[in-house]
Structure formats: C-alpha cells, structure tokens
Design an enzyme around this catalytic site. Structure first.
Site, PDB file in Angstrom:
ATOM      1  N   GLY A  14       0.777  -1.240   0.000  1.00 40.81           N
ATOM      2  CA  GLY A  14       0.000   0.000   0.000  1.00 40.81           C
ATOM      3  C   GLY A  14       0.809   1.290   0.000  1.00 40.81           C
ATOM      4  O   GLY A  14       0.330   2.300   0.524  1.00 40.81           O
ATOM      5  N   SER A  15       2.000   1.283  -0.617  1.00 39.27           N
ATOM      6  CA  SER A  15       2.743   2.555  -0.645  1.00 39.27           C
ATOM      7  C   SER A  15       2.040   3.575  -1.544  1.00 39.27           C
ATOM      8  O   SER A  15       2.088   4.778  -1.272  1.00 39.27           O
ATOM      9  CB  SER A  15       4.199   2.339  -1.074  1.00 39.27           C
ATOM     10  N   ASN A  16       1.358   3.123  -2.589  1.00 42.35           N
ATOM     11  CA  ASN A  16       0.576   4.064  -3.404  1.00 42.35           C
ATOM     12  C   ASN A  16      -0.617   4.595  -2.615  1.00 42.35           C
ATOM     13  O   ASN A  16      -0.942   5.787  -2.710  1.00 42.35           O
ATOM     14  CB  ASN A  16       0.113   3.403  -4.707  1.00 42.35           C
ATOM     15  N   LEU A  92      -4.414  -7.055  -6.889  1.00 41.79           N
ATOM     16  CA  LEU A  92      -3.944  -8.153  -7.740  1.00 41.79           C
ATOM     17  C   LEU A  92      -5.028  -8.982  -8.423  1.00 41.79           C
ATOM     18  O   LEU A  92      -4.749 -10.043  -8.949  1.00 41.79           O
ATOM     19  CB  LEU A  92      -3.018  -9.073  -6.922  1.00 41.79           C
ATOM     20  N   ASN A 109      -6.225   2.506 -12.714  1.00 38.66           N
ATOM     21  CA  ASN A 109      -5.192   1.552 -12.288  1.00 38.66           C
ATOM     22  C   ASN A 109      -3.821   2.161 -12.566  1.00 38.66           C
ATOM     23  O   ASN A 109      -3.678   3.013 -13.452  1.00 38.66           O
ATOM     24  CB  ASN A 109      -5.339   0.240 -13.070  1.00 38.66           C
ATOM     25  N   HIS A 111       0.167   0.930 -13.444  1.00 37.98           N
ATOM     26  CA  HIS A 111       0.948  -0.242 -13.854  1.00 37.98           C
ATOM     27  C   HIS A 111       2.416   0.183 -13.971  1.00 37.98           C
ATOM     28  O   HIS A 111       2.713   1.218 -14.585  1.00 37.98           O
ATOM     29  CB  HIS A 111       0.437  -0.786 -15.192  1.00 37.98           C
ATOM     30  N   ASP A 152      -5.005  -4.381 -18.333  1.00 40.30           N
ATOM     31  CA  ASP A 152      -4.094  -3.258 -18.640  1.00 40.30           C
ATOM     32  C   ASP A 152      -4.323  -2.664 -20.033  1.00 40.30           C
ATOM     33  O   ASP A 152      -3.384  -2.146 -20.654  1.00 40.30           O
ATOM     34  CB  ASP A 152      -2.615  -3.689 -18.511  1.00 40.30           C
ATOM     35  N   GLU A 181       5.710   6.367  -9.313  1.00 46.62           N
ATOM     36  CA  GLU A 181       4.287   6.040  -9.116  1.00 46.62           C
ATOM     37  C   GLU A 181       3.660   6.953  -8.070  1.00 46.62           C
ATOM     38  O   GLU A 181       2.525   7.402  -8.213  1.00 46.62           O
ATOM     39  CB  GLU A 181       4.134   4.579  -8.652  1.00 46.62           C
TER      40      GLU A 181
HETATM   41  C1  GRF Z   1       2.983  -1.020  -7.723  1.00 46.79           C
HETATM   42  O1  GRF Z   1       4.197  -1.198  -8.407  1.00 46.79           O
HETATM   43  C2  GRF Z   1       1.833  -0.904  -8.696  1.00 46.79           C
HETATM   44  O2  GRF Z   1       2.188  -0.271  -9.884  1.00 46.79           O
HETATM   45  C3  GRF Z   1       1.509  -2.337  -8.950  1.00 46.79           C
HETATM   46  O3  GRF Z   1       1.680  -2.972  -7.714  1.00 46.79           O
HETATM   47  C4  GRF Z   1       2.611  -2.239  -6.909  1.00 46.79           C
HETATM   48  C5  GRF Z   1       1.903  -1.917  -5.633  1.00 46.79           C
HETATM   49  O4  GRF Z   1       2.709  -1.292  -4.691  1.00 46.79           O
HETATM   50  N1  GRF Z   1       0.202  -2.452  -9.563  1.00 46.79           N
HETATM   51  P1  GRF Z   1       2.072  -0.700  -3.366  1.00 46.79           P
HETATM   52  O5  GRF Z   1       1.212  -1.793  -2.729  1.00 46.79           O
HETATM   53  O6  GRF Z   1       1.252   0.508  -3.705  1.00 46.79           O
HETATM   54  O7  GRF Z   1       3.251  -0.370  -2.495  1.00 46.79           O
END
Ligand code: GRF
Length: 214
Positions: A14-16, A92, A109, A111, A152, A181
């Site tokens: 979940g870093s995003n 996922l 999304n 990617h 995608d 990202e």
């Molecule tokens: C990221 O690289 C995203 O592009 C891909 O999965 C990864 C998730 O990273 N779909 P996080 O869980 O947000 O750290």
C-alpha cells in the site's frame, strides 16, 4: 468544492495508498479516501488505513462462491460509501466486465511499465521489472490508465519514463519506478477530481487548467 470520494482497492504493502492519503491530507488532492478494500487479510495497506482512521475491509474472493458474488460485495461496499472514483493500487485481481460496467469510466489503475510493454495477464509485481530487464530496455516507466474489460488495456491517462541502469535488479528497478508512481498517481487523480479528463475512443484528452487570472 466538494471532495472526490475515493475507494482504494489493495492487495499488498500500500505505498501508493499512502501517497494518495498524504496528497489528500496536504490539500494537493481535492479528494478523500473514504474506504479501503483489500483482497487479502494481514497486508500492510490495512495498517496504513487504520493509522489514518480510514474504514477498511477485507473482501477475499475465496470467501465467495463465484467471481460475481465477490465483485457484487465490493460494489455494494463502494456504493454504500458513495465512492466517486475506484482506485486500484497494487490490487492483484482482474475485474470482470460486470464490475467494470458498474463503475464505467470511474476506475483507475497504475501499472509499473510503459504500456503496452510488459503488461497484461501475468505481468504483475516484480515479474514486470524482470521482463523489462530480460528484454534489455533502457527505459521503463509508469502508466496510469482507466480500467476497461481487458487486462491493462484501458485508455491511458498519464505515463512517465524511468531510466534503467546497467546494474539494475528487479528490486532496484521496482524501487525507482515506485518513486515515480507515488507522484504520477496523485496527478492523475487530481485531473479526474477537477473534471479535466475526457475519454475519446482510446484516447484520454487532458483539458487545460484554468489560469489563476481567468
Ligand atoms: C505497484 O508497483 C503498482 O504499480 C503495482 O503494484 C505495486 C503496488 O505497490 N500495480 P504498493 O502496494 O502501492 O506499495
């Protein structure tokens, strides 16, 4: 201006998600994360939601008799939180046309490659970066796109290039891409929140922002 209500779907660290929360908190994003749904229990993304007092729930496909029942449950939760944009952040599972149609044009999304390279069925996590390194590309990158019925394949909103170094490993490339990202996803969400994305066929037109003195 009313804030855009975000429902974030996760499966991992979940870093995003964190970057999106931080950009909401700083005021950069005219949005708020109102619900986090994880396809797996025990993942760090859930901890991040908890730390920010954001409601979260685990909805795991294995607890449902079929994909439609699983997706219906997620749709029900997202609607109950009056979500305006569904954000897939390291989620996922591939969503079926049934779910995609229910949130038509309102699912994004991210990617970790320059689509259409190294994407589609089976390309997730470090597999993407391993494939890019094996191919020998000098540039990889990030893509944010709207989700359609394919894997995608939806209209591309923003892309950014990330250089590949001679001594990169999948891990080191993933890390460099991830830094990008964390910047590009909030940018794309901001454009959506400001109603500046117009989908024309396969293309996403970005409507210019109003100048301060307009
Ligand atoms: C990221 O690289 C995203 O592009 C891909 O999965 C990864 C998730 O990273 N779909 P996080 O869980 O947000 O750290």
């Amino acid at each position: 201006m009313t804030k855009l209500r975000l429902g974030v779907l996760v499966s991992g660290g979940g870093s995003n998600l964190q970057s999106i929360i931080d950009h909401c908190d700083s005021g950069y994003l005219p949005a708020e994360v109102v619900i986090v749904i994880s396809s797996k229990g025990g993942v760090y993304a859930l901890e991040r939601a908890k730390r920010h007092n954001i409601p979260s729930v685990v909805v795991s496909p294995k607890d449902y008799p079929n994909r439609q029942a699983y997706e219906d449950e997620m749709a029900k939760i997202l609607r109950s939180y009056d979500v305006g944009l569904v954000v897939l952040a390291g989620f996922l599972k591939v969503l079926s046309p049934h779910f995609v149609n229910a949130f038509q044009g309102r699912i994004m999304n991210i990617h970790p490659s320059l689509i259409p390279a190294f994407c589609g069925e089976g390309y997730y996590g470090e597999k993407v970066h391993k494939a890019a390194l094996d191919y020998g590309v000098k540039i990889s990158g990030v893509t944010v796109h709207f989700v359609d019925e394919g894997a995608d394949t939806g209209p591309i909103i923003l892309q950014r290039a990330v250089p590949v170094m001679d001594d990169d490993t999948p891990e080191s490339l993933a890390e460099r891409v991830l830094q990008e990202e964390h910047k590009i996803y909030p940018e794309a969400i901001k454009l959506f929140a400001e109603n500046r994305l117009k989908v024309v066929g396969r293309k996403v037109k970005i409507i210019k922002g109003r100048k301060i003195d307009d």
